[in-house]
Write an enzyme that holds these catalytic residues in place. Structure first.
Site, short mmCIF file in Angstrom:
data_model
loop_
_atom_site.label_atom_id
_atom_site.label_comp_id
_atom_site.label_asym_id
_atom_site.label_seq_id
_atom_site.Cartn_x
_atom_site.Cartn_y
_atom_site.Cartn_z
N VAL A 136 3.19 -5.53 3.12
CA VAL A 136 2.82 -6.59 4.05
C VAL A 136 3.23 -7.94 3.46
CG1 VAL A 136 0.88 -7.66 5.26
CG2 VAL A 136 0.93 -5.18 4.96
N GLU A 158 0.33 -11.72 14.20
CA GLU A 158 -0.48 -12.86 13.78
C GLU A 158 -0.99 -12.63 12.36
OE1 GLU A 158 -5.07 -14.32 14.79
OE2 GLU A 158 -4.08 -12.85 16.04
N ASP A 172 -9.49 5.41 11.79
CA ASP A 172 -9.54 5.12 10.35
C ASP A 172 -10.26 3.80 10.13
OD1 ASP A 172 -9.12 5.50 7.63
OD2 ASP A 172 -7.09 4.70 7.65
N VAL A 228 -3.90 -13.02 10.07
CA VAL A 228 -5.34 -13.28 10.21
C VAL A 228 -5.77 -14.13 9.01
CG1 VAL A 228 -7.62 -12.22 10.36
CG2 VAL A 228 -5.64 -11.08 11.40
N ASP A 286 -4.69 -2.14 11.29
CA ASP A 286 -4.20 -0.85 10.79
C ASP A 286 -4.41 0.29 11.79
OD1 ASP A 286 -2.98 0.86 9.08
OD2 ASP A 286 -4.53 0.83 7.53
N ASN A 326 -10.17 -1.62 6.63
CA ASN A 326 -9.27 -1.92 7.75
C ASN A 326 -9.87 -2.92 8.73
OD1 ASN A 326 -7.03 -0.47 6.94
ND2 ASN A 326 -7.84 1.45 7.76
N GLY A 381 0.85 -1.19 0.00
CA GLY A 381 0.00 0.00 0.00
C GLY A 381 0.88 1.23 0.00
N LYS A 382 0.25 2.32 0.31
CA LYS A 382 0.96 3.57 0.32
C LYS A 382 1.89 3.65 1.53
CE LYS A 382 -1.29 7.42 -1.52
NZ LYS A 382 -2.51 8.18 -1.40
N GLU A 383 1.44 3.03 2.61
CA GLU A 383 2.16 3.25 3.86
C GLU A 383 2.99 2.06 4.31
OE1 GLU A 383 -0.85 4.51 6.57
OE2 GLU A 383 -1.15 6.35 5.43
N ALA A 384 2.68 0.91 3.79
CA ALA A 384 3.39 -0.28 4.26
C ALA A 384 3.37 -1.36 3.19
CB ALA A 384 2.72 -0.80 5.53
N1 ATP Z 1 -2.37 -9.30 10.42
C1 ATP Z 1 -2.76 -9.41 9.15
N2 ATP Z 1 -3.22 -10.58 8.68
C2 ATP Z 1 -3.62 -10.72 7.39
N3 ATP Z 1 -3.59 -9.73 6.49
C3 ATP Z 1 -3.13 -8.51 6.89
C4 ATP Z 1 -2.71 -8.29 8.24
N4 ATP Z 1 -2.32 -7.00 8.36
C5 ATP Z 1 -2.50 -6.44 7.15
N5 ATP Z 1 -2.98 -7.33 6.26
C6 ATP Z 1 -3.29 -7.10 4.82
O1 ATP Z 1 -2.50 -6.00 4.37
C7 ATP Z 1 -3.31 -4.89 4.00
C8 ATP Z 1 -2.66 -3.58 4.44
O2 ATP Z 1 -2.50 -3.56 5.84
P1 ATP Z 1 -2.73 -2.20 6.64
O3 ATP Z 1 -4.08 -1.69 6.37
O4 ATP Z 1 -2.34 -2.47 8.05
O5 ATP Z 1 -1.60 -1.30 5.98
P2 ATP Z 1 -1.63 0.15 5.32
O6 ATP Z 1 -0.39 0.35 4.54
O7 ATP Z 1 -1.89 1.12 6.37
O8 ATP Z 1 -2.77 0.02 4.31
P3 ATP Z 1 -3.70 1.11 3.67
O9 ATP Z 1 -2.92 2.36 3.50
O10 ATP Z 1 -4.07 0.42 2.39
O11 ATP Z 1 -4.82 1.20 4.63
C9 ATP Z 1 -4.65 -5.15 4.65
O12 ATP Z 1 -5.72 -4.60 3.91
C10 ATP Z 1 -4.73 -6.66 4.66
O13 ATP Z 1 -5.21 -7.16 3.43
MG MG Z 2 -5.16 -0.15 5.85
#
Ligand code: ATP
Ligand code: MG
Length: 280
Positions: free
Chosen positions: A31, A122, A168, A124, A185, A173, A26-29
């Protein structure tokens, strides 16, 4: 897969045994699904802060605790050290919130470790053991929508009783695990008591749930759980088992036009930021 650079030190430290695949970027991370012994876990690698302006805006970070006054001064001045301190504070806010909420009995991914800007938690999963979908990727019957909505309202209450507003919360999320919805998130989570925007953020979180589940169960669209929950919280009478009605009588009185206009401006700025985020 080949180990991404940012995960190498976790491998070297023995915190993970291998990287299976990337879940998303994503924009911020970014995974990843990683292997730890015979378990799969989730590694969230935070990106640089450049594009994060919306959730790091002052309404989220207001009143956050900082380790010491040197960091505080540097952050206020915007020096390089200050920016690093701000970055670290942002990332550790998510870990802190996960521990705090898990302890309060909220269904969040269990945190295992936070190392070098990587959150290990963990994974999910759905009933088949694969990474769980976001609510947004699932269709619901009216009965399922009502049930998940009720579960999530109870989770919002439990979070608020633990002093946390997600800030958020939306169908993007929340993951749907085999045993129900899991909230993820949390780097922008705010302190309910110390942040002046907590009420507005809580109302928005609850309204997002209403709008989403209202698509499947339209009678939810007229519910007012947010206002009801906040009123009980302010009175000091909110507990995780407080019965809720979803109804709320708004006080009538002279309208504060200035505050209404501020709300409208806030909502507009937030919507613009949200669109920007979803466009990626
Ligand atoms: N613990 C987890 N278990 C399974 N899938 C996860 C987990 N954490 C994150 N994800 C997957 O990774 C995606 C992005 O995680 P998260 O929303 O925490 O990050 P983000 O960069 O802040 O994303 P965004 O900016 O898109 O909201 C989630 O939509 C989900 O599909
Ligand atoms: Mg998110």
């Amino acid at each position: 897969m080949k180990t991404p650079k940012r995960l190498q030190s976790l491998l070297d430290e023995g915190l993970i045994d291998g990287v299976q695949r990337q879940l998303m970027s994503g924009k911020e991370a970014m995974v990843f699904v990683v292997r730890c012994g015979d378990e799969s876990r989730c590694a969230k690698v935070y990106k640089e802060a450049t594009q994060r302006s919306f959730r790091q805006a002052v309404d989220y970070t207001e009143n956050r605790k900082v380790k010491n006054t040197r960091e505080k001064r540097a952050m206020a001045k915007g020096t390089r050290f200050g920016k690093q301190a701000q970055e670290a504070a942002w990332q550790s806010a998510e870990v802190d919130a996960l521990y705090r909420l898990a302890a309060a009995g909220v269904r969040v991914p269990r945190p295992y470790n936070f190392h070098d800007g990587v959150l290990l938690m963990e994974l999910v999963v759905n009933a088949e053991g694969a990474a769980a979908p976001r609510l947004n990727d699932v269709e619901f019957t009216a009965a399922q929508a009502r049930q998940h909505h009720a579960t999530l309202i109870a989770e919002v209450v439990r979070m608020l009783c633990a002093g946390v507003v997600h800030g958020d919360l939306s169908e993007f999320n929340i993951l749907l695990a085999a045993d129900g919805p899991v909230i993820i998130d949390l780097p922008q989570a705010v302190d309910a008591a110390g942040n002046n925007h907590a009420q507005r953020l809580l109302l928005r979180d609850v309204a997002n749930l209403r709008t989403f589940f209202g698509r499947f169960a339209p009678e939810l669209l007229t519910s007012e759980y947010g206002a009801e929950i906040w009123a009980l919280y302010q009175r000091g009478t909110l507990a995780p088992d407080t019965p809720l009605t979803g109804r709320f009588v708004h006080r009538r009185g002279p309208t504060d036009v200035g505050s209404v206009l501020r709300e409208i401006d806030d909502a507009r700025a937030e919507e613009a930021a949200r669109r920007l985020r979803m466009a990626v």
